[in-house]
Design a protein around this motif. Structure first.
Motif, PDB file in Angstrom:
ATOM      1  N   GLN A  73      51.625  75.850  26.462  1.00  0.00           N
ATOM      2  CA  GLN A  73      52.353  75.690  27.717  1.00  0.00           C
ATOM      3  C   GLN A  73      53.078  76.966  28.127  1.00  0.00           C
ATOM      4  O   GLN A  73      53.069  77.349  29.304  1.00  0.00           O
ATOM      5  CB  GLN A  73      53.362  74.551  27.558  1.00  0.00           C
ATOM      6  CG  GLN A  73      54.302  74.337  28.730  1.00  0.00           C
ATOM      7  CD  GLN A  73      55.347  73.272  28.418  1.00  0.00           C
ATOM      8  OE1 GLN A  73      55.101  72.369  27.602  1.00  0.00           O
ATOM      9  NE2 GLN A  73      56.490  73.357  29.050  1.00  0.00           N
ATOM     10  N   ASN A  74      53.691  77.659  27.174  1.00  0.00           N
ATOM     11  CA  ASN A  74      54.560  78.796  27.490  1.00  0.00           C
ATOM     12  C   ASN A  74      54.029  80.140  27.009  1.00  0.00           C
ATOM     13  O   ASN A  74      54.718  81.148  27.120  1.00  0.00           O
ATOM     14  CB  ASN A  74      55.945  78.571  26.886  1.00  0.00           C
ATOM     15  CG  ASN A  74      56.625  77.325  27.411  1.00  0.00           C
ATOM     16  OD1 ASN A  74      56.350  76.883  28.522  1.00  0.00           O
ATOM     17  ND2 ASN A  74      57.497  76.744  26.617  1.00  0.00           N
ATOM     18  N   GLY A  75      52.820  80.159  26.453  1.00  0.00           N
ATOM     19  CA  GLY A  75      52.300  81.416  25.924  1.00  0.00           C
ATOM     20  C   GLY A  75      53.017  81.867  24.671  1.00  0.00           C
ATOM     21  O   GLY A  75      53.099  83.066  24.390  1.00  0.00           O
ATOM     22  N   GLY A  76      53.528  80.913  23.872  1.00  0.00           N
ATOM     23  CA  GLY A  76      54.302  81.251  22.682  1.00  0.00           C
ATOM     24  C   GLY A  76      53.439  81.664  21.508  1.00  0.00           C
ATOM     25  O   GLY A  76      52.216  81.502  21.506  1.00  0.00           O
ATOM     26  N   ASN A  77      54.101  82.204  20.476  1.00  0.00           N
ATOM     27  CA  ASN A  77      53.415  82.700  19.280  1.00  0.00           C
ATOM     28  C   ASN A  77      53.928  82.051  17.999  1.00  0.00           C
ATOM     29  O   ASN A  77      53.844  82.638  16.920  1.00  0.00           O
ATOM     30  CB  ASN A  77      53.591  84.223  19.167  1.00  0.00           C
ATOM     31  CG  ASN A  77      52.963  84.957  20.328  1.00  0.00           C
ATOM     32  OD1 ASN A  77      51.844  84.664  20.711  1.00  0.00           O
ATOM     33  ND2 ASN A  77      53.695  85.906  20.897  1.00  0.00           N
ATOM     34  N   ARG A  78      54.490  80.851  18.100  1.00  0.00           N
ATOM     35  CA  ARG A  78      54.987  80.186  16.893  1.00  0.00           C
ATOM     36  C   ARG A  78      53.836  79.889  15.930  1.00  0.00           C
ATOM     37  O   ARG A  78      52.711  79.645  16.351  1.00  0.00           O
ATOM     38  CB  ARG A  78      55.675  78.876  17.262  1.00  0.00           C
ATOM     39  CG  ARG A  78      56.856  79.025  18.202  1.00  0.00           C
ATOM     40  CD  ARG A  78      57.315  77.679  18.707  1.00  0.00           C
ATOM     41  NE  ARG A  78      58.304  77.820  19.759  1.00  0.00           N
ATOM     42  CZ  ARG A  78      58.008  77.990  21.045  1.00  0.00           C
ATOM     43  NH1 ARG A  78      56.735  78.053  21.423  1.00  0.00           N
ATOM     44  NH2 ARG A  78      58.954  78.113  21.942  1.00  0.00           N
ATOM     45  N   LYS A  79      54.150  79.884  14.622  1.00  0.00           N
ATOM     46  CA  LYS A  79      53.170  79.560  13.589  1.00  0.00           C
ATOM     47  C   LYS A  79      53.711  78.367  12.796  1.00  0.00           C
ATOM     48  O   LYS A  79      54.882  78.354  12.444  1.00  0.00           O
ATOM     49  CB  LYS A  79      52.979  80.742  12.630  1.00  0.00           C
ATOM     50  CG  LYS A  79      52.696  82.071  13.312  1.00  0.00           C
ATOM     51  CD  LYS A  79      52.825  83.206  12.306  1.00  0.00           C
ATOM     52  CE  LYS A  79      52.616  84.554  12.978  1.00  0.00           C
ATOM     53  NZ  LYS A  79      52.779  85.669  12.023  1.00  0.00           N
ATOM     54  N   PHE A  80      52.858  77.403  12.518  1.00  0.00           N
ATOM     55  CA  PHE A  80      53.329  76.264  11.734  1.00  0.00           C
ATOM     56  C   PHE A  80      52.788  76.307  10.318  1.00  0.00           C
ATOM     57  O   PHE A  80      51.678  76.763  10.057  1.00  0.00           O
ATOM     58  CB  PHE A  80      52.994  74.928  12.417  1.00  0.00           C
ATOM     59  CG  PHE A  80      51.525  74.585  12.494  1.00  0.00           C
ATOM     60  CD1 PHE A  80      50.838  74.113  11.380  1.00  0.00           C
ATOM     61  CD2 PHE A  80      50.834  74.682  13.694  1.00  0.00           C
ATOM     62  CE1 PHE A  80      49.500  73.775  11.447  1.00  0.00           C
ATOM     63  CE2 PHE A  80      49.488  74.341  13.781  1.00  0.00           C
ATOM     64  CZ  PHE A  80      48.824  73.890  12.651  1.00  0.00           C
ATOM     65  N   LEU A  81      53.606  75.818   9.401  1.00  0.00           N
ATOM     66  CA  LEU A  81      53.240  75.612   8.003  1.00  0.00           C
ATOM     67  C   LEU A  81      53.652  74.196   7.643  1.00  0.00           C
ATOM     68  O   LEU A  81      54.846  73.883   7.620  1.00  0.00           O
ATOM     69  CB  LEU A  81      53.934  76.623   7.099  1.00  0.00           C
ATOM     70  CG  LEU A  81      53.837  76.382   5.591  1.00  0.00           C
ATOM     71  CD1 LEU A  81      52.388  76.260   5.131  1.00  0.00           C
ATOM     72  CD2 LEU A  81      54.544  77.485   4.821  1.00  0.00           C
ATOM     73  N   LEU A  82      52.685  73.333   7.403  1.00  0.00           N
ATOM     74  CA  LEU A  82      52.947  71.942   7.072  1.00  0.00           C
ATOM     75  C   LEU A  82      52.566  71.668   5.626  1.00  0.00           C
ATOM     76  O   LEU A  82      51.581  72.212   5.127  1.00  0.00           O
ATOM     77  CB  LEU A  82      52.139  71.010   7.981  1.00  0.00           C
ATOM     78  CG  LEU A  82      52.815  70.545   9.282  1.00  0.00           C
ATOM     79  CD1 LEU A  82      53.276  71.722  10.129  1.00  0.00           C
ATOM     80  CD2 LEU A  82      51.884  69.649  10.083  1.00  0.00           C
ATOM     81  N   VAL A  83      53.368  70.836   4.968  1.00  0.00           N
ATOM     82  CA  VAL A  83      53.086  70.419   3.598  1.00  0.00           C
ATOM     83  C   VAL A  83      53.156  68.899   3.561  1.00  0.00           C
ATOM     84  O   VAL A  83      54.127  68.307   4.040  1.00  0.00           O
ATOM     85  CB  VAL A  83      54.096  71.011   2.594  1.00  0.00           C
ATOM     86  CG1 VAL A  83      53.723  70.619   1.174  1.00  0.00           C
ATOM     87  CG2 VAL A  83      54.197  72.521   2.739  1.00  0.00           C
ATOM     88  N   GLN A  84      52.125  68.275   2.999  1.00  0.00           N
ATOM     89  CA  GLN A  84      52.114  66.820   2.927  1.00  0.00           C
ATOM     90  C   GLN A  84      51.427  66.361   1.655  1.00  0.00           C
ATOM     91  O   GLN A  84      50.337  66.813   1.318  1.00  0.00           O
ATOM     92  CB  GLN A  84      51.394  66.221   4.138  1.00  0.00           C
ATOM     93  CG  GLN A  84      51.226  64.714   4.089  1.00  0.00           C
ATOM     94  CD  GLN A  84      52.550  63.965   3.962  1.00  0.00           C
ATOM     95  OE1 GLN A  84      53.527  64.304   4.632  1.00  0.00           O
ATOM     96  NE2 GLN A  84      52.610  62.970   3.089  1.00  0.00           N
ATOM     97  N   LEU A  85      52.071  65.452   0.941  1.00  0.00           N
ATOM     98  CA  LEU A  85      51.468  64.842  -0.228  1.00  0.00           C
ATOM     99  C   LEU A  85      50.282  63.979   0.211  1.00  0.00           C
ATOM    100  O   LEU A  85      50.408  63.199   1.160  1.00  0.00           O
ATOM    101  CB  LEU A  85      52.502  63.963  -0.940  1.00  0.00           C
ATOM    102  CG  LEU A  85      52.051  63.315  -2.231  1.00  0.00           C
ATOM    103  CD1 LEU A  85      52.130  64.317  -3.368  1.00  0.00           C
ATOM    104  CD2 LEU A  85      52.912  62.101  -2.545  1.00  0.00           C
ATOM    105  N   PRO A  86      49.126  64.106  -0.432  1.00  0.00           N
ATOM    106  CA  PRO A  86      47.986  63.257  -0.074  1.00  0.00           C
ATOM    107  C   PRO A  86      48.174  61.840  -0.595  1.00  0.00           C
ATOM    108  O   PRO A  86      47.435  61.358  -1.460  1.00  0.00           O
ATOM    109  CB  PRO A  86      46.797  63.975  -0.721  1.00  0.00           C
ATOM    110  CG  PRO A  86      47.373  64.719  -1.865  1.00  0.00           C
ATOM    111  CD  PRO A  86      48.749  65.127  -1.435  1.00  0.00           C
ATOM    112  N   GLU A  87      49.162  61.173  -0.068  1.00  0.00           N
ATOM    113  CA  GLU A  87      49.503  59.815  -0.484  1.00  0.00           C
ATOM    114  C   GLU A  87      48.458  58.834   0.035  1.00  0.00           C
ATOM    115  O   GLU A  87      48.124  58.847   1.218  1.00  0.00           O
ATOM    116  CB  GLU A  87      50.891  59.458   0.056  1.00  0.00           C
ATOM    117  CG  GLU A  87      51.393  58.100  -0.335  1.00  0.00           C
ATOM    118  CD  GLU A  87      52.762  57.821   0.269  1.00  0.00           C
ATOM    119  OE1 GLU A  87      53.069  56.635   0.484  1.00  0.00           O
ATOM    120  OE2 GLU A  87      53.503  58.790   0.529  1.00  0.00           O
TER     121      GLU A  87
END
Length: 531
Positions: free
Chosen positions: A437-451
């Protein structure tokens, strides 16, 4: 990371390295040594010297405030136990693996945080987590203080084990709150180490543990770094259950260093309702404006002068208040035409603030559903992606996550956003959409237990998150393909994510104490492509 850590040895695997992550205690001692080198004697901390050095800032004795619970020492031990795991790339489940700067890690979040400790120390701008709320449902994994990785491998069915290690935490357990606090303490402690100096953390919680969470975060982050507790209106209709209806949850915000954060704070964009209060009743050529009452609470002698209006009416501050500025500042604004006395020229003075001068809105602690969404909206969002049969039980609305991102990040700063209780991946969707939407450069790092979910198609919660992210990426690609790219935004937009999985290392433990200062493979791990 090698192309295939299960195959033949690469040059890096032939290095003599430790098979564990970085030592958190070692890092803390190093920081203390930098601050107080004089309290170290023959490599050990002299606590008496430390007390003398700190002087009045050091307090001891049974009368001081102390927050403790059954099992706290074990939680600290778990924090200080290095991880023996490693992260294995899973390219077939990734999107644009070679070029993307986003990442999704399947694994126990405590083990993963330990593996990320050295590589991402002080690099994360915003952390958002939605941890288990301790309602007595399944949430706690029985942390193994001697081999946490083994416990994780058993939970996820990677090694044989007797019984189901996923446990519940009923109030009848005798350690209802303690068990939850022991789960949260090491994870929050490591999270703080990953934050940048101007970093911010937001934790979603409900009434079951919000009071304990505040005390816990005061201990870890320092009570001086508390920012706010925001109240989210999660429902828009009444329920005829209980004594008083439950309609809200909380988001608790803490800064890594509140003074640094205050210098780089973010404002929310103006909306139509906020702009509507700015008018132009006097046809001011400088545009729309609003009047700000020129009074302040209290008594200050140099702000208690008389003001005469253009029509000759004299005003003094109301009882219990004074003018909001000294007289020379008032006269300067009056000469510049920045004081308004009402349409008839007789009213109390107001300072004129032009709409063109307003950079944005300061966030406040009340978050109504009209602004940030509600639980029904969140369920509809995930139904649309997964269908009702595969849906996640307790998602957060994307608009809620976007509000957190607007407060904690900027569009163009390549900032890292971390969620280590990722759930269905709502934060990743918010990052991708806000960047789009805004031309941003954020980077995500997600961690999730494979429950396990019990579903055949999406067997784990991690699978739900990965499918959601892939679907969002596909939709954004289609949208980008239908629009002109006048500013080169398409070329910069990161529509991909890498998948990694926590596993036992294929590295033989090196026993030579003289070479233990070599960085481990996990310490060299970098999930993001630096700009």
């Amino acid at each position: 990371m090698p192309e295939d850590s299960r195959g033949g040895q690469t040059a890096r695997q032939r290095e003599h390295v430790s098979a564990t992550s970085g030592d958190v205690l070692e890092a803390q001692i190093k920081s203390l040594r930098q601050l107080f080198p004089e309290v170290f004697v023959e490599g050990k901390i002299d606590f008496e010297k430390l007390k003398v050095t700190l002087g009045g800032a050091a307090e001891s004795g049974p009368g001081r405030f102390n927050f403790s619970w059954a099992g706290k020492d074990d939680a600290v031990s778990l924090l200080l136990t290095p991880s023996q795991g490693t992260l294995v790339p899973c390219k077939e489940q990734s999107v644009n693996f070679e070029s993307t700067s986003n990442a999704f890690v399947e694994g126990d979040n405590l083990e993963v945080l330990k593996l990320l400790f050295k590589a991402y120390f002080g690099r994360v701008k915003l952390i958002y987590i939605d941890p288990p709320y301790n309602t007595g449902q399944d949430f706690v994994y029985p942390d193994n203080y001697t081999n946490p990785l083994k416990t994780y491998l058993q939970i996820t069915g990677q090694v044989d084990a007797e019984g189901n290690l996923l446990s519940s935490n009923p109030e009848t357990s005798g350690r209802y709150h303690s068990t939850w606090l022991s789960m949260m303490y090491p994870r929050l402690f490591l999270a703080r180490q990953l934050l940048k100096e101007n970093g911010l953390i937001s934790v979603s919680i409900d009434d079951h543990e919000v009071h304990h969470l505040r005390i816990l975060m005061n201990e870890i982050f320092g009570e001086e770094n508390f920012v706010a507790t925001c109240v989210w209106q999660k429902r828009y209709s009444r329920e005829n259950r209980g004594i008083i209806g439950d309609v809200h949850e909380y988001l608790v915000f803490y800064a890594r260093d509140i003074e640094v954060l205050a210098r780089t704070r973010n404002l929310l964009p103006m909306d139509e309702e906020s702009e509507a209060v700015y008018k132009n009743p006097n046809n001011d050529p400088r545009g729309r404006w609003r009047g700000i009452p020129m009074t302040a609470q209290g008594f200050r002698p140099n702000q208690m002068y008389k003001i005469v209006t253009p029509t000759g009416v004299t005003h003094e501050p109301p009882p219990g208040r004074c003018w909001s500025m000294i007289e020379p500042e008032f006269l300067k604004l009056k000469k510049a035409g920045r004081i308004w006395f009402g349409a008839d020229g007789n009213g109390q003075p107001n300072v004129i603030r032009y709409l063109s001068e307003v950079e944005g809105l300061v966030p406040w602690t009340w978050w109504p559903h009209e602004e940030v969404g509600h639980t029904d909206e969140a369920k509809k969002e995930i139904y649309e992606i997964l269908g009702k049969d595969e849906a996640f039980d307790t998602p957060k609305p994307v608009r809620l996550m976007k509000r957190v991102l607007e407060i904690g990040t900027k569009d163009d700063d390549n900032e890292i956003v971390l969620d280590f209780f990722a759930g269905s991946g709502t934060l990743a969707q918010a990052v991708l959409e806000l960047n789009h939407q805004n031309g941003g450069n954020r980077k995500f790092l997600l961690v999730q237990l494979p429950e396990p979910t019990g579903s055949r198609d999406l067997a784990t919660i991690a699978d739900i998150g990965k499918k959601r992210i892939r679907t969002v990426i596909e939709r954004l690609r289609e949208d980008a393909g239908s629009k002109l790219d006048l500013a080169g935004v398409k070329a910069r937009e990161d529509l991909g994510f890498k998948v990694f999985k926590l596993a036992s290392p294929n590295i033989q433990q090196w026993s030579n104490d003289d070479e233990r200062d070599l960085e481990t493979y996990s310490q060299k791990l970098v999930l993001f492509n630096d700009p």
